[in-house]
Design an enzyme around this catalytic site. Structure first.
Site, short mmCIF file in Angstrom:
data_model
loop_
_atom_site.label_atom_id
_atom_site.label_comp_id
_atom_site.label_asym_id
_atom_site.label_seq_id
_atom_site.Cartn_x
_atom_site.Cartn_y
_atom_site.Cartn_z
N GLY A 1 -22.74 25.70 -21.01
CA GLY A 1 -22.93 24.21 -21.69
C GLY A 1 -21.56 23.78 -22.33
N SER B 1 -19.45 30.68 -18.62
CA SER B 1 -18.84 29.45 -18.71
C SER B 1 -18.61 29.27 -20.17
CB SER B 1 -19.72 28.35 -18.09
OG SER B 1 -19.10 26.99 -17.97
N TRP B 2 -19.36 28.37 -20.87
CA TRP B 2 -19.25 28.12 -22.15
C TRP B 2 -19.63 29.39 -22.84
CZ3 TRP B 2 -17.60 26.60 -26.61
CH2 TRP B 2 -18.65 26.86 -27.94
#
Length: 330
Positions: free
Chosen positions: A57, A125-126
């Site tokens: 996110g 990712s995030w």
């Protein structure tokens, strides 16, 4: 602009190589502040080695498939939705929602679940960003990390997504930028918080469509139908609001160079990255590997950004199994 750190997986998963589906033996909503309560679940082996999954996110959420990276006979698997995300409440809430608050939430979860000693972190990712920030603040609590789709919140990465990626997806980029002005973060931030919920939801849908298109570059199966564009919805709007709140505030890391700070992290770390990741360019994973003392980089052929893709899913399971074996031999 850091739009690409959100995880938007395809509707069809390629996860036959992962462990079989399992159900949590514990799930609850945990209050972490006067305003925020987090959805937390636990599966796998009671008393096993604790591993905490950090979703992407900001604004995404955990899925049942995320439990399946981990050997349930060895790992105590902890999944949670970050503030404002998924089943956490209030949905889409941005007040008192920042990176250091999320670091604190991990410790609150540790205490609530009575996790003692060191644990491992799995972040994509995030989630890789959050894992690194946690390891910087609490090195004594991190046994090891498995990180995917590396994002470090740097100016180079931001410039890539606002300008560079347009060379590979000019039509998608044109659709994203049409009528939005030069400052896309500010424009979409204002759009998704518009008082008119219909307009706000449509802006969130445009934002998400672009991310999905970038994720699919070079990784579409020949002859397969393109991924359907999502419909505007409250869930999509809540996710975009949380994400753009972080983007507007530079992920609350404007004063931190994670690449430089990583030089002090001693936890053994495996980095898994797709060679065709147009969301988070592979150069970032390579640079992190050069700086992180006890790290190993595995580049995966023909793989993009999605952690549940046909190429990345089995590679991630293999690396988590390798972590299990190292822990068993300690």
């Amino acid at each position: 602009m850091i739009a690409y750190v959100i995880d938007i997986e395809p509707l069809e998963f390629h996860i036959n190589s992962l462990y079989p589906p399992i159900e949590p033996f514990f799930s609850d909503t945990l209050a972490v502040s006067p305003q925020h309560s987090l959805y937390v679940e636990r599966s796998g082996k009671k008393g096993g080695h604790p591993i905490i999954f950090l979703h992407g996110g900001p604004g995404s959420q955990v899925r049942a498939a995320h439990r399946r990276y981990f050997d349930p006979e060895f790992f105590d698997i902890v999944l949670f939705d970050q503030r404002g995300c998924g089943q956490s409440l209030p949905a889409g809430e941005t007040q008192d929602n920042n990176t250091l608050a999320l670091v604190g939430d991990i410790n609150t979860i540790r205490e609530a679940l009575d996790i003692q000693g060191r644990m491992s972190l799995f972040g994509g990712s995030w989630g890789s960003t959050l894992a690194l920030v946690y390891a910087l603040h609490h090195p004594e609590r991190v046994a090891a990390m498995v990180l995917r789709g590396i994002f470090l919140a740097s100016a180079d990465e931001i410039s890539w997504f606002t300008q560079g990626v347009a060379r590979f997806a000019p039509q998608a980029w044109k659709q994203l930028t049409d009528g939005m002005g030069d400052d896309l973060i500010d424009a979409y931030y204002r759009a998704v918080f518009d008082a008119d919920e219909h307009s706000a939801s449509e802006a969130a849908r445009r934002w998400t469509v672009f991310e999905m298109q970038i994720m699919s570059i070079g990784t579409q199966v020949p002859g397969a139908d393109p991924l359907p564009a999502p419909q505007a919805s409250l869930a999509l709007l809540n996710r975009a609001r949380v994400q753009l709140h972080f983007l507007k505030n530079q992920s609350f890391l404007a004063d931190t160079s994670l690449l430089d700070a990583a030089k002090t992290i001693q936890a053994p770390t495996t980095i898994v990255h797709g060679e065709l990741d147009f969301v988070c360019p592979p150069i970032t994973a390579w640079r992190l590997n050069q700086c992180l003392p006890n790290s190993r980089l595995r580049m995966v052929n023909n793989a993009g950004h999605g952690g549940l893709s046909e190429q990345l899913a089995p590679a991630l399971r293999e690396e988590v199994d390798a972590l299990r074996d190292r822990l068993l031999n300690q």
